[in-house]
Scaffold this motif. Structure first.
Motif, mmCIF file in Angstrom:
data_model
loop_
_atom_site.group_PDB
_atom_site.id
_atom_site.type_symbol
_atom_site.label_atom_id
_atom_site.label_comp_id
_atom_site.label_asym_id
_atom_site.label_seq_id
_atom_site.Cartn_x
_atom_site.Cartn_y
_atom_site.Cartn_z
ATOM 1 N N THR A 118 2.470 -7.434 -9.641
ATOM 2 C CA THR A 118 1.424 -7.243 -11.031
ATOM 3 C C THR A 118 1.299 -8.672 -11.143
ATOM 4 O O THR A 118 1.705 -9.720 -10.976
ATOM 5 N N VAL A 119 -0.333 -8.526 -11.147
ATOM 6 C CA VAL A 119 -1.230 -9.158 -11.160
ATOM 7 C C VAL A 119 -1.175 -9.367 -12.926
ATOM 8 O O VAL A 119 -2.049 -8.026 -13.185
ATOM 9 N N ASN A 120 -1.176 -10.302 -13.530
ATOM 10 C CA ASN A 120 -2.060 -10.244 -14.995
ATOM 11 C C ASN A 120 -2.127 -8.627 -15.676
ATOM 12 O O ASN A 120 -2.307 -7.910 -16.496
ATOM 13 N N ASP A 121 -0.047 -8.258 -16.203
ATOM 14 C CA ASP A 121 0.230 -7.574 -16.682
ATOM 15 C C ASP A 121 -0.386 -6.357 -15.802
ATOM 16 O O ASP A 121 0.008 -4.814 -16.259
ATOM 17 N N LYS A 122 -0.904 -6.036 -14.372
ATOM 18 C CA LYS A 122 -1.321 -4.893 -14.192
ATOM 19 C C LYS A 122 -0.836 -5.049 -12.376
ATOM 20 O O LYS A 122 -0.962 -5.639 -12.236
ATOM 21 N N SER A 123 -0.028 -3.162 -12.190
ATOM 22 C CA SER A 123 0.111 -3.568 -10.902
ATOM 23 C C SER A 123 0.008 -2.923 -10.024
ATOM 24 O O SER A 123 -0.982 -1.707 -10.667
ATOM 25 N N TYR A 124 -0.257 -3.616 -8.823
ATOM 26 C CA TYR A 124 -0.912 -3.306 -7.364
ATOM 27 C C TYR A 124 -0.464 -2.460 -6.275
ATOM 28 O O TYR A 124 0.709 -3.398 -5.802
ATOM 29 N N ASP A 125 -0.697 -1.496 -6.049
ATOM 30 C CA ASP A 125 0.008 -1.162 -5.141
ATOM 31 C C ASP A 125 -0.437 -1.851 -3.271
ATOM 32 O O ASP A 125 -1.710 -1.745 -3.511
ATOM 33 N N ILE A 126 0.966 -1.884 -2.368
ATOM 34 C CA ILE A 126 0.175 -3.089 -1.636
ATOM 35 C C ILE A 126 0.728 -2.176 -0.659
ATOM 36 O O ILE A 126 1.863 -1.720 -0.619
ATOM 37 N N ARG A 127 0.651 -2.272 1.203
ATOM 38 C CA ARG A 127 1.664 -1.756 2.283
ATOM 39 C C ARG A 127 0.789 -3.258 3.253
ATOM 40 O O ARG A 127 0.404 -3.971 3.362
ATOM 41 N N THR A 128 2.344 -3.717 3.287
ATOM 42 C CA THR A 128 2.969 -4.892 4.957
ATOM 43 C C THR A 128 3.207 -4.618 5.608
ATOM 44 O O THR A 128 3.581 -3.502 6.068
ATOM 45 N N PHE A 199 5.099 -11.747 4.991
ATOM 46 C CA PHE A 199 4.168 -10.647 4.412
ATOM 47 C C PHE A 199 3.411 -10.322 5.110
ATOM 48 O O PHE A 199 2.360 -11.665 5.029
ATOM 49 N N THR A 200 2.887 -9.824 5.880
ATOM 50 C CA THR A 200 1.137 -9.193 6.440
ATOM 51 C C THR A 200 0.743 -7.953 5.455
ATOM 52 O O THR A 200 1.394 -7.032 5.969
ATOM 53 N N LEU A 201 -1.091 -7.926 5.245
ATOM 54 C CA LEU A 201 -0.973 -6.675 4.640
ATOM 55 C C LEU A 201 -1.429 -6.125 6.255
ATOM 56 O O LEU A 201 -2.036 -6.558 6.199
ATOM 57 N N ALA A 202 -0.996 -4.716 5.150
ATOM 58 C CA ALA A 202 -1.336 -3.550 6.333
ATOM 59 C C ALA A 202 -2.350 -2.513 6.508
ATOM 60 O O ALA A 202 -3.102 -2.467 7.279
ATOM 61 N N GLU A 203 -3.367 -3.173 4.943
ATOM 62 C CA GLU A 203 -4.143 -2.233 4.847
ATOM 63 C C GLU A 203 -4.894 -3.406 3.482
ATOM 64 O O GLU A 203 -4.394 -4.053 2.908
ATOM 65 N N PRO A 204 -6.121 -3.777 3.163
ATOM 66 C CA PRO A 204 -7.181 -4.313 2.309
ATOM 67 C C PRO A 204 -6.403 -3.703 0.974
ATOM 68 O O PRO A 204 -6.240 -2.552 0.960
ATOM 69 N N VAL A 205 -6.400 -4.214 -0.106
ATOM 70 C CA VAL A 205 -6.149 -4.065 -1.690
ATOM 71 C C VAL A 205 -6.638 -5.395 -2.430
ATOM 72 O O VAL A 205 -7.457 -6.364 -2.223
ATOM 73 N N THR A 206 -7.465 -4.476 -3.545
ATOM 74 C CA THR A 206 -8.883 -5.145 -4.330
ATOM 75 C C THR A 206 -7.809 -5.107 -5.885
ATOM 76 O O THR A 206 -7.362 -4.058 -6.220
ATOM 77 N N ILE A 207 -7.868 -6.628 -6.309
ATOM 78 C CA ILE A 207 -7.107 -6.898 -7.434
ATOM 79 C C ILE A 207 -7.655 -7.626 -8.227
ATOM 80 O O ILE A 207 -9.320 -8.482 -7.775
ATOM 81 N N ASN A 208 -7.886 -7.423 -9.436
ATOM 82 C CA ASN A 208 -8.509 -8.085 -10.501
ATOM 83 C C ASN A 208 -8.258 -9.632 -11.048
ATOM 84 O O ASN A 208 -7.431 -9.431 -11.304
#
Length: 211
Positions: A118-128, A199-208
């Motif tokens: 969760t960044v700036n009150d927004k939740s982002y799905d991530i795969r690690t 952990f390390t990201l398994a896929e790229p993720v875009t975050i605001n």
């Protein structure tokens, strides 16, 4: 009677310049405010390291696959001098695999992965990636306990009944040693609160990211 000083007479040009100055100052203030609150999308590439600390205990003998856990970002993720994921951001993870230790054979396993941040009150799905932690080996220790029990039983048997006692005492001692190994042989993986994990990201993720 009190006479107030008269204001200096301003020409039309002066009024225009004064008004322009006020508008410029207001525009600069507005731009600064927008700059502080603006969010720009930033893409984190795969293999980006995500450092967290656990908020709760996770253990191979307590958790099951599918259980969730909570953690906190321990180091900010920064790209091009811009903080994309700040320190202290909440994270939720998943227990991918959990297998408790056997008492005599079978090593414990615990595999975790991150699911959301969760960044700036927004939740982002991530795969690690999900690194697996393996419990300690207990074969040598069990053999020592079993062997020690057999030896002790044989010695006690020999003293009590001569040579015949060795045959009787040996199996009894081995049984006692096996029992001791059975009681004390478990070696589970246990991660208490504040345990640091990477952990390390398994896929790229875009975050605001703000700013």
């Amino acid at each position: 009677m009190i006479h107030l000083p008269s204001l200096p007479h301003l020409s039309k040009r002066n009024y225009i310049l004064l008004g322009g100055s006020v508008l410029l100052a207001a525009s600069l203030a507005l731009a600064a405010t927008i700059g502080l609150t603006r969010s720009d999308p930033v893409t984190l590439p795969n293999e980006t390291a995500i450092h967290v600390t656990l908020n709760q205990t996770v253990a191979s003998d307590q958790n099951r696959p599918g259980d969730h856990f909570e953690a906190t970002i321990s180091e900010p993720v920064v790209v091009a001098d811009k903080t994309v994921i700040p320190k202290g951001a909440p994270v939720e993870g998943l227990v991918v695999d959990a297998h408790h230790s056997g008492r005599l054979i079978g090593r414990a396993r615990l595999q975790l992965a991150l699911e959301t941040v969760t960044v700036n009150d927004k939740s982002y799905d991530i795969r690690t990636t999900a690194p697996t932690r393996i419990g300690g080996k207990h074969k040598k220790r069990n053999l020592a306990l079993i062997g020690g029990g057999a030896g002790g039983g044989a010695l006690i048997g020999a003293i009590a009944a001569g040579g015949k006692g060795v045959l009787i005492g040996g199996p009894i001692g081995a049984g006692a040693g096996t029992a001791a190994a059975f009681i004390t042989g478990k070696k589970d993986v246990r991660l208490p609160p504040e345990t640091p994990l990477t952990f390390t990201l398994a896929e790229p993720v875009t975050i605001n990211a703000k700013g």
